[in-house]
Scaffold this active site. Structure first.
Site, PDB file in Angstrom:
ATOM      1  CB  ALA A 128       3.076 -11.791   3.306  1.00 39.57           C
ATOM      2  CE  LYS A 129       3.085  -3.370   3.604  1.00 38.86           C
ATOM      3  NZ  LYS A 129       2.472  -3.230   2.189  1.00 38.86           N
TER       4      LYS A 129
END
Ligand code: NAD
Length: 435
Positions: A128-129
């Site tokens: 994720a980011k």
């Protein structure tokens, strides 16, 4: 089967990012870069179409508005993002970036990188980011705190100790993580495992601060051995002197290498017989930048990239080495401490010049590895010693290096393809088992 030339299923960036080569208007499309690397590796390993379809696009994307009452009384509207790319191997994991160039395509590309990185270092996380488009350097502490708490409230519904765990990235730090944990705790109760990279006395892990730089150091040592560079006395240039660049410099200098040049957003410094890294750190503490340290020659970021050195370590932002400047690169080895610092065109040019590039998803995996250790300690409510953290980190980084280097040699393929293939193999296997 999709090929490297197939269009991305996602609209690509507006090209708003300016790479740290300092060239105004150089367009770096992080999502397109990651997508292209994915397709090259998928093609190389003949990954089946259905798995490609599942792995190529993100699972979930959030775009949120974060209104903040600024110190002067006016209301500013910020925009924040959280992209969960893939979670077949475990909860989504990835940093939060505060930068004025952050946009959804950038976050999307960085989220995919996290999926491959967590697979390579063998931690049970997905990718994720997150990010907020803002300039943290021009905001007060109160404004940053309000922004962080507002952002956390908005993405709260997608987070969870076994769902999605943020961490620091460019422009964020342990303090920002403390605010995020505190905000989450208001609703859910004390939950230190909801973020990693926290201050140590709030449940952070010893060794997290240095983890990415330490991982870069470990991988650089191995890469130097593999490509015949004697690290003792080797000349090293490092672009970016933030968390990752400064720790990398510190730890590699201790091994007897000469850090001949470092830089930050304001410019760079050079010293033929090697900088005293402790002095650079003191100077940064006093002035906020590496520039104008006495006894050094001023250089700019562009010159740093083209120095005659043994190892070049880009540790700032993406898009540093591009087709515009790659012909001037003279380093014998490049270790990507930053995410996506070499564009695919530049990568191909380096390959044809026989300059090995250790890719980001292998070189900078130390941060997420110690984030995993922090999460484990929080869940167990038990603290590890610094020695245990760095021992376990070294073990995992070396295992990752050995697997990828062996694949690169066996399959006569660059380290980047070998890394992606290794990562895709692991994520694909988990996908097949689940579906
Ligand atoms: P940071 O904010 O602590 O430091 C960034 C450094 O880059 C600063 O010295 C800054 O001045 C410099 N910089 C910014 N813009 C620049 C430009 N245009 N030209 C030259 N220098 C510039 O960030 P960080 O945490 O050290 O992250 C650096 C890179 O490493 C990023 O690509 C990040 O995604 C990646 N990374 C970080 C971690 C981590 O644990 N912090 C983990 C994996 C990857």
């Amino acid at each position: 089967m999709p090929t490297a030339t197939a269009p991305s299923p996602y609209k690509t960036s507006t090209g708003s990012s300016t790479g740290p080569n300092g060239k105004a208007g150089s367009h770096v499309d992080f999502n397109a870069i990651t997508d292209q690397q994915f397709l090259r590796a998928a093609d190389h390993m003949k990954l089946e179409d259905e798995i490609q379809l599942r792995l190529r696009s993100p699972y979930r994307e959030m775009v949120v508005q974060v209104p903040v009452r600024m110190d002067d009384g006016h209301l500013e509207m910020f925009h924040g993002y959280r992209v969960q790319h893939n979670g077949v191997r475990g909860p989504y994991k990835g940093g939060i970036r505060y930068h004025h160039k952050v946009d959804l395509p950038e976050v999307r590309g960085l989220a995919a990188l996290m999926t491959w990185k967590t697979a390579i270092v063998g931690v049970p996380f997905g990718g994720a980011k997150g990010g907020v488009t803002c300039d943290p350097t021009s905001m007060s502490r109160a404004e940053l705190q309000a922004l962080t708490r507002g952002f956390m409230q908005k993405i709260d519904l997608a987070l969870g100790v076994y769902r999605d765990i943020p961490a620091p990235d460019v422009g964020t730090n342990a303090q920002v993580m403390a605010w995020m944990m505190d905000e989450y705790g208001k609703k859910h109760g004390y939950t230190p495992a909801i973020v990693t990279g926290k201050p140590v006395n709030l449940g952070g892990s010893l060794g997290r601060d240095e983890a990415t730089g330490r991982g870069v150091m470990i991988i650089t040592v191995e890469a130097c051995k593999a490509y015949g560079i004697n690290l003792k006395g080797a000349k090293i240039a490092i672009q970016g002197f933030g968390n990752v660049g400064s720790w990398t410099a510190r730890l590699i200098a201790k091994l007897g290498a000469k850090i001949v040049a470092v830089s930050d957003v304001h410019g760079g410094i050079f010293k033929e017989d090697g900088l005293d890294v402790d002095k650079v750190l003191e100077h940064v503490k006093a002035t906020g930048s590496v520039v104008e340290l006495s006894g050094t020659r001023a250089i700019d970021n562009e010159e740093l990239l083209t120095l005659e050195v043994d190892v070049l370590i880009p540790a700032a932002l993406g898009g540093a080495i591009t087709k515009q400047n790659v012909d001037n690169v003279k380093a014998k080895l490049i270790v990507e401490a930053a995410n996506s610092p070499v564009t695919p065109e530049a990568d191909e040019a380096l390959q044809s010049k026989n300059i090995p590039v250790v890719p980001d998803i292998l070189a900078n995996g130390g941060g997420v590895t110690v984030s995993y250790f922090e999460w484990v300690q929080n869940l167990q409510q038990f603290n590890w010693s610094h020695q245990k953290v760095i021992g376990e980190l070294e073990d995992r980084m070396l295992r990752a290096w050995k697997a990828i280097h062996a694949r690169s040699v066996e399959e006569r393929t660059p380290l980047r393809i070998a890394s992606y293939v290794e990562a895709l193999d692991r994520v694909a296997q988990a996908t097949r088992q689940r579906f």
